[in-house]
Design a protein around this motif. Sequence first.
Motif, PDB file in Angstrom:
ATOM      1  N   HIS A  68       1.390   1.976  -5.069  1.00 43.76           N
ATOM      2  CA  HIS A  68       1.025   2.120  -3.657  1.00 43.76           C
ATOM      3  C   HIS A  68      -0.483   1.952  -3.560  1.00 43.76           C
ATOM      4  O   HIS A  68      -1.242   2.790  -4.027  1.00 43.76           O
ATOM      5  N   TYR A  69      -0.914   0.850  -2.962  1.00 39.39           N
ATOM      6  CA  TYR A  69      -2.319   0.479  -2.976  1.00 39.39           C
ATOM      7  C   TYR A  69      -2.960   0.637  -1.606  1.00 39.39           C
ATOM      8  O   TYR A  69      -2.307   0.436  -0.572  1.00 39.39           O
ATOM      9  N   ASP A  70      -4.260   0.946  -1.621  1.00 41.59           N
ATOM     10  CA  ASP A  70      -4.994   1.025  -0.359  1.00 41.59           C
ATOM     11  C   ASP A  70      -5.484  -0.364   0.047  1.00 41.59           C
ATOM     12  O   ASP A  70      -5.264  -1.356  -0.661  1.00 41.59           O
ATOM     13  N   ASP A  74       6.437  -2.876  -0.208  1.00 45.08           N
ATOM     14  CA  ASP A  74       5.491  -3.022   0.897  1.00 45.08           C
ATOM     15  C   ASP A  74       5.550  -4.474   1.362  1.00 45.08           C
ATOM     16  O   ASP A  74       4.910  -5.353   0.785  1.00 45.08           O
ATOM     17  N   ASP A  85       5.188   0.798  -0.529  1.00 41.90           N
ATOM     18  CA  ASP A  85       4.636   1.571   0.578  1.00 41.90           C
ATOM     19  C   ASP A  85       4.671   3.056   0.252  1.00 41.90           C
ATOM     20  O   ASP A  85       5.081   3.459  -0.854  1.00 41.90           O
ATOM     21  N   ALA A  86       4.252   3.878   1.203  1.00 45.68           N
ATOM     22  CA  ALA A  86       4.147   5.322   0.953  1.00 45.68           C
ATOM     23  C   ALA A  86       5.497   5.962   0.665  1.00 45.68           C
ATOM     24  O   ALA A  86       5.573   7.008   0.007  1.00 45.68           O
ATOM     25  N   ALA A  87       6.579   5.330   1.126  1.00 44.63           N
ATOM     26  CA  ALA A  87       7.920   5.866   0.892  1.00 44.63           C
ATOM     27  C   ALA A  87       8.503   5.405  -0.436  1.00 44.63           C
ATOM     28  O   ALA A  87       9.586   5.847  -0.830  1.00 44.63           O
TER      29      ALA A  87
END
Length: 245
Positions: free
Chosen positions: A72-74, A108, A102-104
């Motif tokens: 999960h990357y910014d 993504d 994604d955050a889940a």
Amino acid sequence: MPQNIALEIAVQDPSGVRIAGAVGAVRVELAQALALGGLTPSPATLELSLAAAREAGVEVHVLVRPRAGGFHYDADEIAVSELDVRRAVEAGAHGVVIGALDAAGDLDLDAMGRLRDAAGSASVTLHRAIDVTPDPIATLVAARELGLRRVLTSGGASTAVDGIAVLRALVAAAEGEIEIMAGSGVDAASARLLADTGVDALHFSAKRMVREVGGVRMGSAADGVGGYEVTDLETAQALVATLSA
């Protein structure tokens, strides 16, 4: 060797590329820091590996992974990855190996779409990020809809041989529209079993540890001492021999 099964070796340098060519692999996944799961290789490593690949007759697919840890990357990490994808393809890489969640913990789709587009017409592989998603089959379908070429997966297990049931399900779900490549812990003992699942390719590292010779030295690799991993010709040959038997 089972008909149509392709071999890919994870390598870290031109020497590994040459070994891949010597044993008949069709491509390499080029990375650095395989002990950390692999990170994006340096431009110089890519340049010299591409030169070796031209002589060895193998394709170079570049792992693009900005850091160790989860997937999960910014925004900054995605931007770095997007630029790394573009530069790898511009340098001559045949493909890239990517993955972003994604955050889940699902794929993504926005980030993957950006990275896919950055690759242009080059081949795109989804790496083992698929194995930490809640539903690998759903992730495979999403990857197929994104137009990716293949997925690298252990069937959601720590090693591919323990994920054989899921690998078979992934092969069925792929419907021949996206390649399934089995990887993680693939060795001479498990290669035949994995090939028999119907996967399109096997991914392995064929590595051995090199340790310093001489007096006893205290410290770790981070201190500039200790062992390091290299691609080993004999290990790779043993796996290929198993498939060819």
